[in-house]
Design an enzyme around this catalytic site. Structure first.
Site, PDB file in Angstrom:
ATOM      1  N   HIS A  95       3.126   0.198   0.075  1.00 52.26           N
ATOM      2  CA  HIS A  95       4.356   0.914  -0.294  1.00 52.26           C
ATOM      3  C   HIS A  95       5.355   0.944   0.865  1.00 52.26           C
ATOM      4  O   HIS A  95       6.547   0.702   0.657  1.00 52.26           O
ATOM      5  CB  HIS A  95       4.045   2.350  -0.709  1.00 52.26           C
ATOM      6  CG  HIS A  95       3.736   2.511  -2.165  1.00 52.26           C
ATOM      7  ND1 HIS A  95       4.634   2.218  -3.163  1.00 52.26           N
ATOM      8  CD2 HIS A  95       2.633   2.973  -2.801  1.00 52.26           C
ATOM      9  CE1 HIS A  95       4.089   2.476  -4.345  1.00 52.26           C
ATOM     10  NE2 HIS A  95       2.872   2.948  -4.154  1.00 52.26           N
ATOM     11  N   CYS A 133      -0.213   3.338 -10.322  1.00 50.37           N
ATOM     12  CA  CYS A 133       0.750   3.758  -9.310  1.00 50.37           C
ATOM     13  C   CYS A 133       1.673   4.781  -9.940  1.00 50.37           C
ATOM     14  O   CYS A 133       2.137   4.580 -11.069  1.00 50.37           O
ATOM     15  CB  CYS A 133       1.546   2.548  -8.814  1.00 50.37           C
ATOM     16  SG  CYS A 133       2.752   2.957  -7.537  1.00 50.37           S
ATOM     17  N   HIS A 173      -3.112   0.000  -0.765  1.00 50.76           N
ATOM     18  CA  HIS A 173      -2.044   0.253  -1.736  1.00 50.76           C
ATOM     19  C   HIS A 173      -0.918   1.076  -1.098  1.00 50.76           C
ATOM     20  O   HIS A 173       0.265   0.756  -1.266  1.00 50.76           O
ATOM     21  CB  HIS A 173      -2.652   0.975  -2.955  1.00 50.76           C
ATOM     22  CG  HIS A 173      -1.685   1.361  -4.014  1.00 50.76           C
ATOM     23  ND1 HIS A 173      -1.742   0.848  -5.297  1.00 50.76           N
ATOM     24  CD2 HIS A 173      -0.629   2.227  -4.012  1.00 50.76           C
ATOM     25  CE1 HIS A 173      -0.758   1.368  -6.016  1.00 50.76           C
ATOM     26  NE2 HIS A 173      -0.075   2.212  -5.269  1.00 50.76           N
ATOM     27  N   GLU A 174      -1.298   2.136  -0.363  1.00 49.88           N
ATOM     28  CA  GLU A 174      -0.267   2.999   0.229  1.00 49.88           C
ATOM     29  C   GLU A 174       0.446   2.310   1.394  1.00 49.88           C
ATOM     30  O   GLU A 174       1.663   2.465   1.554  1.00 49.88           O
ATOM     31  CB  GLU A 174      -0.869   4.339   0.663  1.00 49.88           C
ATOM     32  CG  GLU A 174      -1.543   5.148  -0.451  1.00 49.88           C
ATOM     33  CD  GLU A 174      -0.681   5.358  -1.689  1.00 49.88           C
ATOM     34  OE1 GLU A 174       0.559   5.322  -1.592  1.00 49.88           O
ATOM     35  OE2 GLU A 174      -1.270   5.538  -2.777  1.00 49.88           O
TER      36      GLU A 174
HETATM   37 NI    NI Z   1       1.549   3.464  -5.654  1.00 51.45          NI
END
Ligand code: NI
Length: 181
Positions: free
Chosen positions: A151, A105, A147-148
């Site tokens: 966020h 990341c 993953h995004e």
């Molecule tokens: Ni990330």
């Protein structure tokens, strides 16, 4: 890695409160005002060789993500992912199958961990013209989208990990990461 000396984009690092804060939804009547944010995200992603990025990583409290690459030196064995911008993104699993895979990341530079993720998902969101995008993704593509999306929900990948023996500095883990792939 070389970076242009005329501009350095600031990426928020783990520990910043914004990275563990759910981002605010984008009002779809405001899409025309997003251009500077989109450009900043593109610049940061290119400068730090990300396979994806989310607005809170560049200190913008909005539910915006982008991802995609043809070849990425940080994930040299992964197949290309089409470049995509998603406003107000969501996803749901298509199966219960979970796979572990290595992630990094830009907000946790130099660190990698093995993270369990859904193998196949359907994701949704809006493009910059306000059109609904609904598509499916599998394997690394699905991993990046999850993953995004994490966020903009205030999660970083260590919060998704279950085995911290598979966590460390990428310079140490690099060979192991390749051997597993
Ligand atoms: Ni990330």
């Amino acid at each position: 890695m070389t970076t242009p000396n005329h501009s350095h984009t600031n990426i928020l690092k783990m520990g910043e409160p914004l990275l563990i804060t759910p981002s605010r939804p984008v009002d779809l009547s405001d899409l025309a005002t997003l251009t500077p944010t989109i450009e900043l995200m593109k610049q940061a992603m290119a400068e730090y060789q990300g396979v994806g990025i989310a607005a809170p990583q560049v200190n913008i409290n909005k539910r915006i993500i982008m991802f995609g690459f043809d070849h990425n030196p940080r994930y040299p064995n992964e197949k290309p992912v089409p470049f995509t911008i998603l406003i107000n993104p969501t996803y749901e699993p298509l199966t219960n199958e979970i796979v572990a895979g290595w992630e990094g990341c830009l907000s946790i530079p130099g660190i990698r961990g093995s993270v369990p993720r859904f193998k196949s998902i359907r994701y949704q969101g809006y493009d910059l013209l306000g059109n609904l995008i609904s598509s499916t993704a599998h394997d690394f593509h699905a991993r990046v989208v999850q993953h995004e999306c994490d966020h903009v929900n205030g999660f970083l990948f260590p919060q998704r990990m279950t085995d911290f023996r598979q966590f460390g500095f990428e310079e140490v883990l690099w060979k192991k990461i390749h051997m597993l792939e």
